[in-house]
Design a protein around this motif. Sequence first.
Motif, PDB file in Angstrom:
ATOM      1  N   ALA A  63       2.493  11.835  -7.280  1.00  0.00           N
ATOM      2  CA  ALA A  63       3.335  10.786  -7.313  1.00  0.00           C
ATOM      3  C   ALA A  63       4.146  10.741  -8.427  1.00  0.00           C
ATOM      4  O   ALA A  63       3.464  10.234  -9.520  1.00  0.00           O
ATOM      5  CB  ALA A  63       2.787   9.582  -6.875  1.00  0.00           C
ATOM      6  N   ASP A  64       5.464  11.331  -8.605  1.00  0.00           N
ATOM      7  CA  ASP A  64       6.024  11.270  -9.716  1.00  0.00           C
ATOM      8  C   ASP A  64       6.764   9.858 -10.223  1.00  0.00           C
ATOM      9  O   ASP A  64       7.140   9.147  -9.557  1.00  0.00           O
ATOM     10  CB  ASP A  64       7.230  12.443  -9.621  1.00  0.00           C
ATOM     11  CG  ASP A  64       7.652  13.185 -10.967  1.00  0.00           C
ATOM     12  OD1 ASP A  64       7.242  12.657 -12.117  1.00  0.00           O
ATOM     13  OD2 ASP A  64       8.233  14.249 -10.993  1.00  0.00           O
ATOM     14  N   ALA A  65       7.131   9.868 -11.404  1.00  0.00           N
ATOM     15  CA  ALA A  65       7.908   8.693 -12.133  1.00  0.00           C
ATOM     16  C   ALA A  65       9.457   8.436 -11.335  1.00  0.00           C
ATOM     17  O   ALA A  65       9.430   7.337 -11.508  1.00  0.00           O
ATOM     18  CB  ALA A  65       7.908   8.929 -13.487  1.00  0.00           C
ATOM     19  N   ASP A  66       9.810   9.448 -10.813  1.00  0.00           N
ATOM     20  CA  ASP A  66      11.380   9.385 -10.222  1.00  0.00           C
ATOM     21  C   ASP A  66      10.900   8.856  -8.834  1.00  0.00           C
ATOM     22  O   ASP A  66      12.078   8.475  -8.328  1.00  0.00           O
ATOM     23  CB  ASP A  66      11.969  10.614 -10.434  1.00  0.00           C
ATOM     24  CG  ASP A  66      11.320  11.784  -9.474  1.00  0.00           C
ATOM     25  OD1 ASP A  66      10.427  11.471  -8.988  1.00  0.00           O
ATOM     26  OD2 ASP A  66      11.809  12.797  -9.687  1.00  0.00           O
ATOM     27  N   VAL A  77       0.837  -1.243  -0.155  1.00  0.00           N
ATOM     28  CA  VAL A  77       0.065   0.068  -0.167  1.00  0.00           C
ATOM     29  C   VAL A  77       0.842   1.100  -0.070  1.00  0.00           C
ATOM     30  O   VAL A  77       1.288   1.867   1.163  1.00  0.00           O
ATOM     31  CB  VAL A  77      -0.821   0.196   1.135  1.00  0.00           C
ATOM     32  CG1 VAL A  77      -1.869   1.375   1.117  1.00  0.00           C
ATOM     33  CG2 VAL A  77      -1.786  -1.322   1.272  1.00  0.00           C
ATOM     34  N   ARG A  78       1.244   1.841  -1.073  1.00  0.00           N
ATOM     35  CA  ARG A  78       2.203   2.724  -1.326  1.00  0.00           C
ATOM     36  C   ARG A  78       1.872   3.407  -2.667  1.00  0.00           C
ATOM     37  O   ARG A  78       1.771   2.810  -3.624  1.00  0.00           O
ATOM     38  CB  ARG A  78       3.649   2.039  -1.509  1.00  0.00           C
ATOM     39  CG  ARG A  78       4.751   2.871  -1.545  1.00  0.00           C
ATOM     40  CD  ARG A  78       6.222   2.374  -1.451  1.00  0.00           C
ATOM     41  NE  ARG A  78       7.221   3.050  -1.550  1.00  0.00           N
ATOM     42  CZ  ARG A  78       7.916   3.704  -0.620  1.00  0.00           C
ATOM     43  NH1 ARG A  78       7.411   3.302   0.692  1.00  0.00           N
ATOM     44  NH2 ARG A  78       8.951   4.419  -0.211  1.00  0.00           N
ATOM     45  N   VAL A  79       1.873   4.696  -2.552  1.00  0.00           N
ATOM     46  CA  VAL A  79       1.341   5.355  -3.942  1.00  0.00           C
ATOM     47  C   VAL A  79       2.380   5.043  -4.914  1.00  0.00           C
ATOM     48  O   VAL A  79       3.414   4.921  -4.720  1.00  0.00           O
ATOM     49  CB  VAL A  79       1.342   6.942  -3.826  1.00  0.00           C
ATOM     50  CG1 VAL A  79       0.278   7.060  -2.495  1.00  0.00           C
ATOM     51  CG2 VAL A  79       2.627   7.537  -3.143  1.00  0.00           C
ATOM     52  N   HIS A  80       1.718   5.036  -6.158  1.00  0.00           N
ATOM     53  CA  HIS A  80       2.599   4.731  -7.122  1.00  0.00           C
ATOM     54  C   HIS A  80       2.660   5.971  -8.356  1.00  0.00           C
ATOM     55  O   HIS A  80       1.947   6.895  -8.214  1.00  0.00           O
ATOM     56  CB  HIS A  80       1.991   3.567  -8.132  1.00  0.00           C
ATOM     57  CG  HIS A  80       0.648   3.719  -8.574  1.00  0.00           C
ATOM     58  ND1 HIS A  80       0.500   4.483  -9.855  1.00  0.00           N
ATOM     59  CD2 HIS A  80      -0.577   3.342  -8.315  1.00  0.00           C
ATOM     60  CE1 HIS A  80      -1.212   4.421 -10.060  1.00  0.00           C
ATOM     61  NE2 HIS A  80      -1.731   3.899  -9.108  1.00  0.00           N
ATOM     62  N   PRO A  81       3.463   5.920  -9.306  1.00  0.00           N
ATOM     63  CA  PRO A  81       3.637   7.115 -10.191  1.00  0.00           C
ATOM     64  C   PRO A  81       2.246   7.464 -10.854  1.00  0.00           C
ATOM     65  O   PRO A  81       1.650   6.459 -11.499  1.00  0.00           O
ATOM     66  CB  PRO A  81       4.809   6.563 -11.191  1.00  0.00           C
ATOM     67  CG  PRO A  81       5.713   5.749 -10.376  1.00  0.00           C
ATOM     68  CD  PRO A  81       4.706   4.940  -9.447  1.00  0.00           C
ATOM     69  N   GLY A  82       1.729   8.605 -10.986  1.00  0.00           N
ATOM     70  CA  GLY A  82       0.716   8.983 -11.836  1.00  0.00           C
ATOM     71  C   GLY A  82      -0.316   9.320 -10.707  1.00  0.00           C
ATOM     72  O   GLY A  82      -1.142  10.013 -11.218  1.00  0.00           O
ATOM     73  N   MET A  83      -0.161   9.219  -9.405  1.00  0.00           N
ATOM     74  CA  MET A  83      -1.246   9.124  -8.526  1.00  0.00           C
ATOM     75  C   MET A  83      -1.414  10.539  -7.853  1.00  0.00           C
ATOM     76  O   MET A  83      -0.188  11.299  -7.724  1.00  0.00           O
ATOM     77  CB  MET A  83      -1.235   8.283  -7.472  1.00  0.00           C
ATOM     78  CG  MET A  83      -1.497   6.734  -7.684  1.00  0.00           C
ATOM     79  SD  MET A  83      -1.635   5.824  -6.078  1.00  0.00           S
ATOM     80  CE  MET A  83      -2.969   6.449  -5.396  1.00  0.00           C
ATOM     81  N   LEU A  84      -2.857  11.196  -7.927  1.00  0.00           N
ATOM     82  CA  LEU A  84      -2.920  12.353  -7.254  1.00  0.00           C
ATOM     83  C   LEU A  84      -3.485  11.922  -5.752  1.00  0.00           C
ATOM     84  O   LEU A  84      -4.311  11.177  -5.735  1.00  0.00           O
ATOM     85  CB  LEU A  84      -3.857  13.253  -7.913  1.00  0.00           C
ATOM     86  CG  LEU A  84      -3.379  14.161  -9.203  1.00  0.00           C
ATOM     87  CD1 LEU A  84      -4.687  14.795  -9.581  1.00  0.00           C
ATOM     88  CD2 LEU A  84      -2.484  15.200  -8.601  1.00  0.00           C
ATOM     89  N   PHE A  85      -3.201  12.805  -4.593  1.00  0.00           N
ATOM     90  CA  PHE A  85      -3.473  12.257  -3.485  1.00  0.00           C
ATOM     91  C   PHE A  85      -3.560  13.360  -2.349  1.00  0.00           C
ATOM     92  O   PHE A  85      -2.690  14.227  -2.403  1.00  0.00           O
ATOM     93  CB  PHE A  85      -2.914  11.005  -2.854  1.00  0.00           C
ATOM     94  CG  PHE A  85      -1.279  11.047  -2.641  1.00  0.00           C
ATOM     95  CD1 PHE A  85      -0.868  11.561  -1.729  1.00  0.00           C
ATOM     96  CD2 PHE A  85      -0.397  10.935  -3.943  1.00  0.00           C
ATOM     97  CE1 PHE A  85       0.639  11.734  -1.397  1.00  0.00           C
ATOM     98  CE2 PHE A  85       0.924  11.017  -3.752  1.00  0.00           C
ATOM     99  CZ  PHE A  85       1.385  11.492  -2.467  1.00  0.00           C
ATOM    100  N   VAL A  86      -4.258  13.205  -1.325  1.00  0.00           N
ATOM    101  CA  VAL A  86      -4.104  13.939  -0.203  1.00  0.00           C
ATOM    102  C   VAL A  86      -4.043  12.906   0.863  1.00  0.00           C
ATOM    103  O   VAL A  86      -4.120  11.616   0.935  1.00  0.00           O
ATOM    104  CB  VAL A  86      -5.224  14.932   0.264  1.00  0.00           C
ATOM    105  CG1 VAL A  86      -5.532  16.025  -0.997  1.00  0.00           C
ATOM    106  CG2 VAL A  86      -6.624  13.913   0.525  1.00  0.00           C
ATOM    107  N   ILE A  87      -3.203  13.418   1.960  1.00  0.00           N
ATOM    108  CA  ILE A  87      -2.855  12.524   3.115  1.00  0.00           C
ATOM    109  C   ILE A  87      -3.897  12.583   4.342  1.00  0.00           C
ATOM    110  O   ILE A  87      -4.347  13.639   4.663  1.00  0.00           O
ATOM    111  CB  ILE A  87      -1.285  12.852   3.814  1.00  0.00           C
ATOM    112  CG1 ILE A  87      -0.463  12.517   2.743  1.00  0.00           C
ATOM    113  CG2 ILE A  87      -0.992  11.941   5.026  1.00  0.00           C
ATOM    114  CD1 ILE A  87       1.137  13.152   3.120  1.00  0.00           C
ATOM    115  N   ASP A  88      -4.448  11.372   4.650  1.00  0.00           N
ATOM    116  CA  ASP A  88      -5.373  11.267   5.625  1.00  0.00           C
ATOM    117  C   ASP A  88      -4.853  11.958   7.093  1.00  0.00           C
ATOM    118  O   ASP A  88      -3.882  11.769   7.665  1.00  0.00           O
ATOM    119  CB  ASP A  88      -5.840   9.875   5.934  1.00  0.00           C
ATOM    120  CG  ASP A  88      -6.965   9.785   6.800  1.00  0.00           C
ATOM    121  OD1 ASP A  88      -7.473  10.731   7.033  1.00  0.00           O
ATOM    122  OD2 ASP A  88      -7.273   8.367   7.200  1.00  0.00           O
ATOM    123  N   GLY A  89      -5.622  13.073   7.206  1.00  0.00           N
ATOM    124  CA  GLY A  89      -5.277  13.742   8.353  1.00  0.00           C
ATOM    125  C   GLY A  89      -4.499  14.830   8.325  1.00  0.00           C
ATOM    126  O   GLY A  89      -3.946  15.600   9.305  1.00  0.00           O
TER     127      GLY A  89
END
Length: 256
Positions: free
Chosen positions: A201-204, A181-193
């Motif tokens: 999440a960038d490709a690098d 359970v780890r963000v992968h490249p291409g994802m947009l996200f906010v952190i809970d709390g």
Amino acid sequence: MLTVFRFLLLVLACLTACGGGGGKNPGQDAGLDAGPDAMVENSCQALEVGDIFVVESGPMKYALDLQGEAMYFPDDDVYGSWRSGEEGVVSVEQSCLDMIPIPSHYPGGVSVRPGSFLVRRVNDPQLYAVLPGNTVAPISDQVAAALYKPANPNGVNDEPMVIPDQLWPNLINRAPEIVEVRVHPGMLFVIDGGGETVYYADADGSIRVVTNAGFVANHFQSRFVRLVSLSAIAGMSSGSSISRRILGIDDPTQGG
């Protein structure tokens, strides 16, 4: 001396036939030396790499890839993963489209935007995450459910988009299975709390803050922002913020 004279005559003939050796158009080996700033020019419109265009407001949409070729959008769902409306779509005449070559190999069509929808094949329950570069990675149902929680009430969940067999080859690259359970490249996200800060999440392997200007410039959509736990970014480095359009992120062809 005669040989040199004949050579000069051949050069003159070539320059005359080629219109004086001027700028190349899509009908002249378009894209052979095309780069990120490549442009297709013709009498009615100039198109830049990553531009979306239609033929005189017709139903079919295309995007121009790095080779100066026209990649098609197969349906409204795929288009909708890249754009929420018609803003910025260029209308060209049929003669312009006739001058632009189409890919002779995969990918011939645009695929869903990385991080937008999970996907699967027809008659195959295996889920895949879409990554940059027309890439897919297998992902388990449990990991997908943990990563693809919508951050907004009207957001897209982990329900996959089914990709018909004839379109699956457009996703030409494969990445290792996502088992954590780890963000992968291409994802947009906010952190809970962690407030309302949106990250990409960038490709690098880094995570980058997306400013309001960067969100708009890259045609990001709030329905694709995910809510993840702090542990999903553990150990990841921070990259520079995204405050302007970045072609590698916003280009629907993903390099073609």
